[in-house]
Design an enzyme around this catalytic site. Structure first.
Site, short mmCIF file in Angstrom:
data_model
loop_
_atom_site.label_atom_id
_atom_site.label_comp_id
_atom_site.label_asym_id
_atom_site.label_seq_id
_atom_site.Cartn_x
_atom_site.Cartn_y
_atom_site.Cartn_z
N ASP A 47 8.62 0.26 11.12
CA ASP A 47 9.07 -0.78 10.21
C ASP A 47 9.94 -1.77 10.98
O ASP A 47 10.95 -1.39 11.58
CB ASP A 47 9.84 -0.13 9.06
CG ASP A 47 10.45 -1.15 8.10
OD1 ASP A 47 10.08 -2.32 8.16
OD2 ASP A 47 11.30 -0.72 7.29
N ASN A 49 11.26 -4.69 9.48
CA ASN A 49 12.14 -5.51 8.65
C ASN A 49 12.97 -4.72 7.64
O ASN A 49 13.63 -5.30 6.78
CB ASN A 49 11.33 -6.59 7.91
CG ASN A 49 10.31 -6.00 6.94
OD1 ASN A 49 10.23 -4.78 6.76
ND2 ASN A 49 9.51 -6.86 6.32
N ASP A 51 12.07 -2.66 5.13
CA ASP A 51 11.63 -2.47 3.74
C ASP A 51 10.97 -1.11 3.52
O ASP A 51 10.46 -0.83 2.43
CB ASP A 51 10.67 -3.59 3.32
CG ASP A 51 9.36 -3.59 4.09
OD1 ASP A 51 9.20 -2.76 5.02
OD2 ASP A 51 8.48 -4.42 3.77
N ASP A 55 4.97 -2.35 9.96
CA ASP A 55 4.44 -3.72 10.00
C ASP A 55 4.15 -4.13 11.44
O ASP A 55 4.44 -3.39 12.39
CB ASP A 55 5.41 -4.69 9.33
CG ASP A 55 6.85 -4.54 9.84
OD1 ASP A 55 7.04 -4.40 11.06
OD2 ASP A 55 7.79 -4.55 9.01
N ASP A 225 -15.50 1.17 8.83
CA ASP A 225 -15.25 2.21 7.86
C ASP A 225 -16.52 2.53 7.06
O ASP A 225 -17.30 1.62 6.73
CB ASP A 225 -14.14 1.74 6.91
CG ASP A 225 -13.75 2.77 5.88
OD1 ASP A 225 -13.16 3.79 6.27
OD2 ASP A 225 -14.04 2.56 4.69
N GLU A 279 -17.45 4.88 11.49
CA GLU A 279 -17.04 6.12 10.84
C GLU A 279 -18.32 6.73 10.26
O GLU A 279 -18.79 6.32 9.19
CB GLU A 279 -16.03 5.84 9.73
CG GLU A 279 -15.57 7.12 9.03
CD GLU A 279 -14.83 6.87 7.73
OE1 GLU A 279 -14.04 7.74 7.33
OE2 GLU A 279 -15.06 5.81 7.10
#
Length: 593
Positions: A47, A49, A51, A55, A225, A279
């Site tokens: 993380d 930032n 929160d 990110d 995917d 996948e």
């Protein structure tokens, strides 16, 4: 967003010249055949930032960790704009970064730092379906004659119900009724993930333009995917009894799949050095070969699930057997087909942690069993993928209640199995704690602080309490740590070509020890194999056991020197016999007989 006028133009884009980075003329070996790759699950990596959600700024700050580990490529799991019905695998906008993960400028920062350190970036492309909030689907459901209607699969109901008896992968019907137009749409997964209609060339053209967009930004490849679900049955009929008794999947490696992959290759990837990996859920040896044969123009490689599904059946956890792992590794070497390049992995964001699954249940052997698994992963033929946290031996989370889970599949299973009264809550929870995808999704453990150095806020998913002992900071620079061993194994793989590209031969002691049952429903024993190419040969010996074991070298084989071991003073070859301690692994340079 795409206008009505754009829809008419999309078909024309199929005629555009291929986009992407052009392959170097005369390149002997593609970069991805020499690479060691690493998967990042953005929400749980770092993380930046505060929160509580990982990110791209956080990822950019950790590029040096990846470079120091020695990896050559990073696969970033689903990261596009999404309402998060399935943690990003329900895309709302393929050209926009998920706001939880930052902005396009944040992505560009991560990409530039990775490329500066010589690391290729691979993005996750969810092309079997979109979110029901994607502009294409919003338009598709407006009316039966909307230009986007045929971007998805719509059908009339039957006898007051869905068109067929098909079931979604996470449970429940695979058809969702839409009152506005009075038809059902198909969804392989949850109802908020409507399936795209790959038979429509305008759909394919729109998706190819998305690939060109990201290739132009400088990414080096794509992971696709649910690739084996693209080709739906041409006839919408109920499953046969045999199909229901098998996987129960209504769309698995359909007859038009190879054609779709070749079409995508022709219009996007031909003449480039972009890496493509699928996948390939449910795909056996022959299907993998058909999808990835380098003469056919399809994918470069594929994630197989034969091993992953041997001890996990939906939410149920069953015992694994070493003999099954050995059989899979032999089959996955593809020594019978020089035109197929394998992929090897033990963990990703959809499966529990390898050390909890295949390693020792005894705390004193946990780290060495994590290193033994690293020995195996990084000494098998193909492109190896390491999942975040695997390099420090991260383990399953001690889940005890359903409200601790964030995975949509866990909660769907709770409704289908427990709330329906079919399965006792205790049975479901005991199995789920070992099989859940959330085991792999807990935050990365960077240090021993309150939230493991992942965030200064409240993490979106609880941090494993073992992070006070198992973390990057505690292992940094420690010679006998799991992290140090991963670095050494990656370096060894790069130095010894036989470990990456050599032929595979199982030389385990058949009939002398075999597999033995151990507490916790796991099995163990001695596992040994030979890797050899024109430059040399290496013998890999692994003791999957809480007990010591002895391994006799095959007749005529001479052990020349130890290349690596996961314990101090690796097992020596005395009189042609190795005396291995519990969970010891060793690789010898050898002269085969």
């Amino acid at each position: 967003m795409i206008s009505r006028r754009d829809v008419a133009k999309l078909g024309a884009s199929l005629l555009l010249a291929p986009a992407g980075v052009r392959a170097a003329r005369g390149a002997a070996v593609p970069w991805w055949k020499r690479a060691v790759a690493y998967e990042i699950y953005p929400r749980s990596f770092q993380d930046g930032n505060g929160d509580g959600i990982g990110d791209f700024r956080g990822m950019a700050a950790r590029v040096d960790h990846l470079a120091d580990l020695g990896v050559d490529a990073v696969w970033v799991a689903a990261c596009f704009d999404s309402p998060n019905a399935d943690n990003g695998y329900d895309v709302r906008d393929y050209r926009r970064i998920m706001p939880d993960f930052g902005t396009m400028a944040d992505f560009d920062l991560f990409l530039s730092r990775a490329r500066a350190r010589g690391i290729h970036v691979i993005l996750d492309m969810v092309f079997n379906h979109t979110s029901d909030e994607h502009e294409w689907f919003v338009r598709s459901r407006q009316s039966r004659d909307d230009p986007y209607r045929d971007f998805y699969i719509w059908r009339d109901g039957r006898d007051g119900g869905p068109p067929t008896d098909w079931q979604a992968a996470f449970g429940g019907p695979a058809w969702q009724f839409d009152a506005r137009t009075g038809q059902y749409y198909l969804h392989t997964f949850v109802a908020k993930q409507p399936d795209l209609n790959w038979e429509n060339p305008k759909v394919r053209a729109a998706l190819y333009d998305i690939l060109r967009f990201w290739a132009a930004k400088g990414v080096s490849g794509f992971r696709f995917d649910a690739i084996t679900s693209l080709a739906k049955p041409s006839a919408m009929r109920d499953l046969t009894p045999a199909q229901r008794a098998g996987s129960g999947a209504f769309a698995e490696i359909g007859p038009r799949l190879e054609g779709y992959l070749h079409d995508m290759y022709t219009h996007v990837f031909a003449g480039t050095d972009l890496y493509t990996v699928g996948e390939a859920w449910g795909a056996p040896h022959a299907a993998i070969a058909a999808m990835t044969d380098d003469r056919r123009g399809g994918l470069n490689s594929a994630f197989r699930f034969d091993l992953q599904l041997q001890d996990i059946r939906g939410w149920r956890k069953t015992p694994w057997r070493l003999e099954a792992m050995r059989a899979f590794n032999a089959d996955n070497a593809f020594d019978d087909d020089p035109h197929v390049w394998p992929l090897v992995y033990l963990e990703d964001h959809d499966f529990p942690r390898a050390v909890s699954r295949y390693g020792s249940a005894r705390p004193e052997f946990r780290e060495r069993s994590a290193m033994l698994l690293a020995t195996m992963l990084l000494s098998l033929k193909g492109t190896p993928f390491i999942y975040q946290g695997q390099e420090i031996g991260m383990a399953n989370y001690p889940f005890t209640a359903i409200d601790q889970y964030r995975d949509v599949a866990a909660h769907q299973g709770w409704r289908d199995e427990v709330l329906s009264g079919r399965v006792p809550a205790a049975t479901y929870l005991a199995n789920l704690a070992q099989s859940s995808r959330d085991n792999a999704r807990t935050p990365m453990q960077w240090d021993g602080s309150a939230h493991a150095g992942f965030t200064t806020g409240v993490p979106w998913l609880a941090v494993n309490p073992d992070h006070v002992r198992v973390n990057v900071a505690a292992q940094q620079g420690v010679a006998g740590s799991v992290l140090s061993f991963y670095r050494r194994m990656i370096a060894l793989r790069r130095a010894q070509s036989c470990l990456a590209t050599g032929r595979y031969q199982d030389v385990s002691p058949e009939g002398r020890q075999g597999d033995v049952d151990r507490p916790g429903g796991r099995t163990g024993g001695l596992y040994a194999y030979l890797r050899r190419d024109e430059a040399g040969a290496a013998l890999v010996v692994l003791n999957f056991s809480d007990a010591a074991a002895r391994y006799a070298l095959p007749d005529g084989m001479a052990a020349e020197r130890v290349l690596i071991g996961n314990l101090p003073h690796p097992a020596a070859a005395v009189g042609g016999v190795l005396a291995l301690r519990p969970w010891e692994s060793v690789i010898y340079a050898v002269r085969p007989g």
